[in-house]
Design a protein around this motif. Structure first.
Motif, PDB file in Angstrom:
ATOM      1  N   LEU B 277       0.837  -1.199   0.000  1.00 47.11           N
ATOM      2  CA  LEU B 277       0.000   0.000   0.000  1.00 47.11           C
ATOM      3  C   LEU B 277       0.873   1.252   0.000  1.00 47.11           C
ATOM      4  CD1 LEU B 277      -2.683  -1.041   2.653  1.00 47.11           C
ATOM      5  CD2 LEU B 277      -2.963  -0.912   0.168  1.00 47.11           C
ATOM      6  N   ALA B 278       0.547   2.182  -0.896  1.00 46.54           N
ATOM      7  CA  ALA B 278       1.319   3.427  -0.985  1.00 46.54           C
ATOM      8  C   ALA B 278       1.255   4.163   0.350  1.00 46.54           C
ATOM      9  CB  ALA B 278       0.748   4.316  -2.098  1.00 46.54           C
ATOM     10  N   ARG B 279       2.410   4.555   0.889  1.00 49.75           N
ATOM     11  CA  ARG B 279       2.571   5.313   2.136  1.00 49.75           C
ATOM     12  C   ARG B 279       2.331   4.485   3.407  1.00 49.75           C
ATOM     13  NH1 ARG B 279       1.058  11.388   2.493  1.00 49.75           N
ATOM     14  NH2 ARG B 279       2.572  10.994   4.138  1.00 49.75           N
ATOM     15  N   TRP B 280       2.088   3.188   3.271  1.00 49.55           N
ATOM     16  CA  TRP B 280       1.948   2.352   4.471  1.00 49.55           C
ATOM     17  C   TRP B 280       3.152   1.421   4.579  1.00 49.55           C
ATOM     18  CZ3 TRP B 280      -2.254   2.663   7.926  1.00 49.55           C
ATOM     19  CH2 TRP B 280      -3.287   3.533   7.518  1.00 49.55           C
ATOM     20  N   ARG B 281       3.638   1.230   5.809  1.00 47.07           N
ATOM     21  CA  ARG B 281       4.799   0.397   6.092  1.00 47.07           C
ATOM     22  C   ARG B 281       4.315  -0.872   6.787  1.00 47.07           C
ATOM     23  NH1 ARG B 281       7.307   4.130   9.234  1.00 47.07           N
ATOM     24  NH2 ARG B 281       6.413   3.000  10.984  1.00 47.07           N
ATOM     25  N   TYR B 282       4.772  -2.013   6.324  1.00 49.44           N
ATOM     26  CA  TYR B 282       4.353  -3.304   6.895  1.00 49.44           C
ATOM     27  C   TYR B 282       5.605  -3.954   7.457  1.00 49.44           C
ATOM     28  CZ  TYR B 282       1.758  -7.798   6.883  1.00 49.44           C
ATOM     29  OH  TYR B 282       1.121  -8.955   7.230  1.00 49.44           O
ATOM     30  N   ASP B 283       5.726  -3.998   8.779  1.00 43.13           N
ATOM     31  CA  ASP B 283       6.925  -4.589   9.379  1.00 43.13           C
ATOM     32  C   ASP B 283       6.548  -5.360  10.645  1.00 43.13           C
ATOM     33  OD1 ASP B 283       6.479  -2.731  11.358  1.00 43.13           O
ATOM     34  OD2 ASP B 283       7.998  -1.322  10.632  1.00 43.13           O
ATOM     35  N   GLU B 284       7.532  -5.646  11.459  1.00 41.61           N
ATOM     36  CA  GLU B 284       7.335  -6.410  12.702  1.00 41.61           C
ATOM     37  C   GLU B 284       6.219  -5.810  13.570  1.00 41.61           C
ATOM     38  OE1 GLU B 284       9.166  -9.046  14.827  1.00 41.61           O
ATOM     39  OE2 GLU B 284       8.847  -9.672  12.744  1.00 41.61           O
ATOM     40  N   GLU B 285       6.166  -4.474  13.589  1.00 42.72           N
ATOM     41  CA  GLU B 285       5.227  -3.777  14.469  1.00 42.72           C
ATOM     42  C   GLU B 285       3.789  -3.853  13.957  1.00 42.72           C
ATOM     43  OE1 GLU B 285       6.120  -1.925  17.408  1.00 42.72           O
ATOM     44  OE2 GLU B 285       7.743  -3.352  17.013  1.00 42.72           O
ATOM     45  N   GLY B 286       3.638  -4.143  12.668  1.00 42.84           N
ATOM     46  CA  GLY B 286       2.304  -4.141  12.078  1.00 42.84           C
ATOM     47  C   GLY B 286       2.305  -3.323  10.798  1.00 42.84           C
ATOM     48  N   VAL B 287       1.150  -2.776  10.436  1.00 42.72           N
ATOM     49  CA  VAL B 287       1.012  -1.946   9.249  1.00 42.72           C
ATOM     50  C   VAL B 287       0.707  -0.522   9.710  1.00 42.72           C
ATOM     51  CG1 VAL B 287      -0.112  -1.684   7.006  1.00 42.72           C
ATOM     52  CG2 VAL B 287      -0.013  -3.946   8.079  1.00 42.72           C
ATOM     53  N   SER B 288       1.556   0.446   9.355  1.00 41.53           N
ATOM     54  CA  SER B 288       1.365   1.821   9.834  1.00 41.53           C
ATOM     55  C   SER B 288       1.575   2.812   8.703  1.00 41.53           C
ATOM     56  CB  SER B 288       2.362   2.153  10.954  1.00 41.53           C
ATOM     57  OG  SER B 288       2.146   1.310  12.061  1.00 41.53           O
ATOM     58  N   HIS B 289       0.888   3.951   8.803  1.00 43.16           N
ATOM     59  CA  HIS B 289       1.041   5.017   7.821  1.00 43.16           C
ATOM     60  C   HIS B 289       2.371   5.721   8.062  1.00 43.16           C
ATOM     61  CE1 HIS B 289      -0.064   8.755   5.549  1.00 43.16           C
ATOM     62  NE2 HIS B 289      -0.659   7.846   4.796  1.00 43.16           N
ATOM     63  N   ASP B 290       3.036   6.164   6.989  1.00 46.80           N
ATOM     64  CA  ASP B 290       4.381   6.743   7.168  1.00 46.80           C
ATOM     65  C   ASP B 290       4.341   8.073   7.903  1.00 46.80           C
ATOM     66  OD1 ASP B 290       3.558   8.557   5.253  1.00 46.80           O
ATOM     67  OD2 ASP B 290       4.849   7.765   3.664  1.00 46.80           O
ATOM     68  N   SER B 291       3.152   8.683   8.012  1.00 47.28           N
ATOM     69  CA  SER B 291       3.032   9.935   8.770  1.00 47.28           C
ATOM     70  C   SER B 291       2.876   9.675  10.267  1.00 47.28           C
ATOM     71  CB  SER B 291       1.797  10.704   8.292  1.00 47.28           C
ATOM     72  OG  SER B 291       0.614   9.989   8.660  1.00 47.28           O
ATOM     73  N   GLY B 292       2.652   8.419  10.634  1.00 43.09           N
ATOM     74  CA  GLY B 292       2.357   8.107  12.038  1.00 43.09           C
ATOM     75  C   GLY B 292       0.906   8.412  12.418  1.00 43.09           C
ATOM     76  N   ARG B 293       0.086   8.866  11.470  1.00 40.69           N
ATOM     77  CA  ARG B 293      -1.310   9.231  11.778  1.00 40.69           C
ATOM     78  C   ARG B 293      -2.251   8.066  11.430  1.00 40.69           C
ATOM     79  NH1 ARG B 293      -0.914  14.284  14.433  1.00 40.69           N
ATOM     80  NH2 ARG B 293       0.950  15.234  13.541  1.00 40.69           N
ATOM     81  N   PHE B 294      -3.553   8.383  11.464  1.00 44.71           N
ATOM     82  CA  PHE B 294      -4.623   7.450  11.109  1.00 44.71           C
ATOM     83  C   PHE B 294      -4.631   6.262  12.066  1.00 44.71           C
ATOM     84  CE2 PHE B 294      -3.162   9.709   7.266  1.00 44.71           C
ATOM     85  CZ  PHE B 294      -4.245  10.542   7.146  1.00 44.71           C
ATOM     86  N   PHE B 295      -4.198   5.111  11.645  1.00 49.45           N
ATOM     87  CA  PHE B 295      -4.256   3.949  12.539  1.00 49.45           C
ATOM     88  C   PHE B 295      -3.163   2.980  12.150  1.00 49.45           C
ATOM     89  CE2 PHE B 295      -7.123   3.115   8.959  1.00 49.45           C
ATOM     90  CZ  PHE B 295      -6.648   1.888   8.510  1.00 49.45           C
ATOM     91  N   SER B 296      -2.925   1.984  12.995  1.00 53.82           N
ATOM     92  CA  SER B 296      -2.044   0.874  12.643  1.00 53.82           C
ATOM     93  C   SER B 296      -2.830  -0.420  12.755  1.00 53.82           C
ATOM     94  CB  SER B 296      -0.851   0.801  13.600  1.00 53.82           C
ATOM     95  OG  SER B 296      -0.079   1.978  13.518  1.00 53.82           O
ATOM     96  N   VAL B 297      -2.417  -1.404  11.969  1.00 55.00           N
ATOM     97  CA  VAL B 297      -2.929  -2.758  12.174  1.00 55.00           C
ATOM     98  C   VAL B 297      -1.870  -3.485  13.002  1.00 55.00           C
ATOM     99  CG1 VAL B 297      -3.667  -4.905  11.090  1.00 55.00           C
ATOM    100  CG2 VAL B 297      -4.119  -2.705   9.964  1.00 55.00           C
TER     101      VAL B 297
END
Lengths: 466, 466
Positions: B277-297
Motif C-alpha cells: 500500500l502506498a505510504r503504508w509500512r508493513y513490518d514487525e510492528e504491524g502496518v502503519s502510515h508513514d506519517s504516524g497518523r490514522f491507525f495501525s494494524v
C-alpha cells in the motif's frame, strides 16, 4: 380498450415518423463493441453503456444449487423521470412516444425522461435529452424552485435474473410552471395512463416502474370507489392503498421478515468467462443455453429515426417464451391484501426483494428439477376466469431485451396460508417500502401499477388538457 | 455519575472474574492466521471471522482524491440483540458485562447478545452463545410466540473508514415470559442505560448501536419533560423524537437529498496488496502510515477468562488519537433539529450514510490538505461550554479496535445555514430512517443514543427489579 383520441392520433402519426428497424447480426461483429480477452465479456469501446458478462451462481439448499449464466452489467445509474402537473384539479403526467429496438410493436409509452447516464452525459455524442433539466440539474430538490416539487426519488433494481446490480433512479417531479410539450410527448391523466395498462405492449416497463413509485395517495386512490361497500373489489384496492386497518401483519413484522430473509439467504455470485459458461454455447448466433430454454444473448444492428442517434449496434438479451408474473390477492375485512414473495436473485444489490406471488417462464421448468416449480403457479394457471382481475401481456424494456413479453395477472383467491417466504401485504405497505431503495422488485412494481389501475377501472377517463 | 448500586456491585465482582489480558505480538506470527500470498491479506485459517486487506480509493473532486489503506473485511452478518421486558410498567433491558481485548478498561456493557456468525455457529468450537435462542432461532418472528415481539430488526453498517461493507443485524425483542438472568447479565431500566452513556467507556459501541434502533416511542420519550415549556432543552428532545411538527424538511425532500448524494458521489474502491500500500509500512510492528497518523494494524495475543474461549490471537486496528463525533443541534419552534451530514465512506454498502455534523480525528488534518478540514469543526471545538449538552468519551468496539476512543459531543447552536451535504433533521426523521438498513452510520447512531439520553436526564432513575 379504446385509446384516448389524442393518443390514438399521435400514435398513428408517430409510427410513421419514429421507428427503429432491427436486424440480427453476429455478436462477434458488433460495430463499437469488442470481446475483452481477459474475461470473454462483450464491452462497448467507450467503456460506457453496459457489458455482457458471465457469472457462476451458488445457492446452497435451493432446488438448483449451482448454475452459470450470461448477465448484463450496467453499473451506471440511469434516470426514469416522470413530470406531473395539475390541470383543472386533475393530475396529468407527461409521457413520451418512444421506439426501442427490442419492442415488437415499435412505439410504446415511456416516462418523460428515460436515459442512461451515458445517454444524458452524451457519451454517444447524440442530442441532449429533453426535459432532463427538471430532474438532473445540479440541485433537483432546490428549495429555491417551489414550482418543482419532488414527489418520489428512489433508486430501484431491475430484473435480477438478467441484470447484475442494475439500478435506475425513479423520480416523479410535480411542476406548477408552464411546460412546453415537444413533439412526441403528451399529457395523459394519471387515470388514463393507469387505464392504458390494460392495452397489450403499450405502457413500457420504465413507465410502470416509476408509476409504482408514486405515493398511493389521492391521485389514484380517489374516486367513487372509495365509498363503495366492502364487497366492491375496486373499493378494496382503494382502502388497501390508503392504509385502512387492518393490515394482517404489522410493519415491524414485515421488516423483520425481510431482514431475516436477507441475512439467511446464501447466494454467491462469481465472475466466469462468458465464452466458457457451463451448458451455454457461444457461436455465430450468440450465446444460448444447450436446452434451448431461458434466453439467448444476440447481436442486433439498429436503424433509427426520431431518436438521439440514427443507427447503432448492440447486444440484446432475447428471452425464450412469454413470462408470467402474478399476484394472488384476497380481501380481509374489505381491505385487499397481496401475497408477496421475498425472492433472491443473483443480480440484486441486496440479496432479496419483494416479488410477485408467481414469477417464471413456465416452459423453463421442463428442464429443471420438479422441486424448482414455483409455488402457486397452478393456482394462477388454473384460476376460474371469474377470479382473474387483470390479465394483459406487457413488454420488458426494449433497450436491452428483444421481444421480451410478460403476462401480468391479478387473481383473487380465498385467504390461503403463507409459506415462509410469502406474506399478505396491503398496497399501503408496498407504497411505504417503495419510498426506499431495493425493497420491491421490477416485476412486483410492474404488477403493482396494474393492480392500482383496478381502483379506477370503473371510472370515466378524465379529460385531456387542450 | 453514580452507578446503580447493583451494577456497581456486579462490575466490581466481574472485574475479578472476567478479564482479557492482551499482549502485542508481531502480525506475522499470529497463531491461527496466515498471510494470503496472492493478496498479502491476513486471514483466519477457518476462513471465518474477518480478514485484513488493502484497498485503493478514488474520489474525484474530493480534497483527497486518491488514497490507499488497510481495511477490515468481515462479510458475515453478526447479531446485536437486546432483550427488553416490562417490570411493573417500566421497560428494562438485559445487558451483559463483557470484556473485550481492545477495551482499555476491561469490562463494558454490551447488548444481551453480541456475536459474529462465526461465534454463534461455533466455528472456534467454544460454548453456545447465551440468549441466542430469543433472536436467531429458525423463526425469530414466529406469530406462534406471542410472548416474543420483534421491536426492531435491521442490518446496520459499522465504521465505513475501517470496515469493508461490515453489517450487523440489530435486533430488539420484547418478551413477556420469564427470563433466567445468567451470571454476568443484569436488567437495567432503559432510562438507567441511557443515563450511563454519560459515564466514560462504559456503554459499549454495540449497545449504543442497538439502542439507536429502538423506535423513539414512549420508552425514552415519556416523562415530565414532555410537558415542559418550549425553552426546556429536554422537552425539545422529546418533541423531536415524537415527530411533533414542524420538521424543517418534509421527508420526501430528505429522501431525495440522500438519493441524490448516493447517485452523484463517485467513490471507487479496488483491492490492493496489503503489503504494497502506498505510504503504508508493513513490518514487525504491524502496518502503519508513514506519517504516524490514522491507525495501525497490530497483532495481539489474548488471554481471557469468563468467555467462550480461553485464549486466542488476532489482528486489531489501533487508531492514533482520540476521535471526535459531534452533532450541532438547534431548536426550531421548540423542536430539536440535528445537523446531519450525508457522508461517503469507502466501506459503506451503499455509498453514503447520514453521519454526525463533525466526525474526525483532528490530528489527522496536520498531514492532509487544508481543504480536507471538516466543516463545523471549529464550531464544535470552540463552543461556549454553556452550549455543550453532552460531552463524554466512549469506546469503539473492543473486539476489532484496540483502545479506540471517541469524544461524543452535542453542541447547541443558532439555526445555521445548511451546506449542500448537510440538513437539519428531527429525531423522529432519524428514527423513521433507522427502521431501514444503511441510512444512519454507526457514529451517528452512537450520538443519537447519547442525544436521546438528554430527554430523560432530568428524571430520577427508575427502580431495578429485584
Amino acid at each position: 380498450m379504446r385509446l384516448p383520441s389524442e393518443l390514438d392520433r399521435l400514435l398513428r402519426e408517430a409510427r410513421g415518423r419514429v421507428y427503429t428497424r432491427t436486424e440480427r447480426v453476429p455478436l462477434a461483429g458488433l460495430d463499437g463493441w469488442h470481446e475483452d480477452p481477459a474475461t470473454g465479456s462483450i464491452r462497448h469501446r467507450s467503456g460506457g453503456f453496459f457489458s455482457v458478462e458471465g457469472v457462476g451462481v451458488r445457492r446452497p439448499g435451493h432446488p438448483v444449487p449451482h448454475w452459470e449464466q450470461p448477465i448484463i452489467n450496467q453499473p451506471e445509474i440511469g434516470l426514469l423521470g416522470l413530470l406531473v402537473k395539475d390541470f383543472g384539479g386533475v393530475p396529468h403526467c407527461l409521457v413520451q412516444l418512444k421506439a426501442e429496438p427490442g419492442n415488437r410493436n415499435g412505439i410504446q409509452l415511456s416516462p418523460t425522461v428515460q436515459a442512461t447516464a451515458s445517454n444524458y452525459r452524451r457519451v454517444h455524442g447524440g442530442s441532449p435529452v429533453p426535459y432532463l433539466e427538471y430532474f438532473a440539474g445540479a440541485s433537483p430538490v432546490s428549495p429555491a424552485s417551489p414550482r418543482r416539487r419532488v414527489v418520489a426519488d428512489v433508486r430501484q433494481s431491475e430484473q435480477g435474473a438478467w441484470f447484475l446490480r442494475k439500478r435506475n433512479r425513479n423520480m416523479v417531479v410535480e411542476v406548477t410552471e408552464e411546460v412546453e410539450v415537444r413533439e412526441g410527448f403528451l399529457w395523459l391523466t394519471l387515470t388514463e395512463l393507469h387505464g392504458l395498462l390494460a392495452v397489450e405492449d403499450l405502457v413500457n416497463m420504465d413507465t410502470r416502474s416509476v408509476l409504482a413509485c408514486l405515493p398511493s395517495g389521492p391521485a389514484v386512490a380517489a374516486g367513487p370507489a372509495a365509498t363503495a361497500g366492502p364487497d366492491d373489489f375496486a373499493a378494496s384496492v382503494v382502502r388497501s392503498g390508503r392504509g385502512d386497518p387492518p393490515a394482517l401483519h404489522p410493519t415491524e413484522a414485515v421488516l423483520s421478515w425481510i431482514t431475516d430473509a436477507r441475512v439467511r439467504t446464501e447466494l454467491e455470485v462469481r465472475p466466469r468467462r462468458l465464452d466458457e459458461l457451463a451448458r451455454w454455447r457461444y457461436d455465430e448466433e450468440g450465446v444460448s443455453h444447450d436446452s434451448g430454454r431461458f434466453f439467448s444473448v444476440i447481436g442486433v444492428r439498429v436503424e433509427a429515426s426520431g431518436r438521439e442517434v440514427n443507427g447503432w449496434s448492440q447486444p440484446m438479451l432475447a428471452p425464450h417464451g412469454t413470462g408470467i408474473v402474478a399476484f394472488l390477492v384476497t380481501r380481509v375485512a374489505g381491505v385487499l391484501h397481496v401475497l408477496a414473495q421475498v425472492r433472491a436473485e443473483p443480480g440484486y444489490a441486496d440479496v432479496a426483494e419483494l416479488a410477485p406471488t408467481v414469477q417464471c417462464v413456465p416452459e423453463n421448468y421442463d428442464v429443471l428439477p420438479p422441486a424448482a416449480r414455483p409455488a402457486f403457479l397452478d393456482d394462477v394457471l388454473g384460476a376460474d376466469p371469474a377470479d382473474v382481475r387483470f390479465d394483459t401481456v406487457l413488454s420488458e424494456e426494449g433497450g436491452r431485451f428483444y421481444h421480451a413479453r410478460t403476462r401480468h395477472l391479478v387473481v383473487e383467491t380465498p385467504h390461503l396460508p403463507e409459506p415462509p417466504d410469502f406474506r399478505w401485504l396491503t398496497l399501503r405497505q408496498f407504497s411505504d417500502l417503495l419510498r426506499h431503495s431495493h425493497y420491491v422488485s421490477m416485476e412486483a412494481r410492474s404488477l403493482l401499477a396494474c393492480l392500482r389501475s383496478l381502483a379506477v377501472a370503473a371510472r370515466e377517463p378524465d379529460g385531456v388538457p387542450s
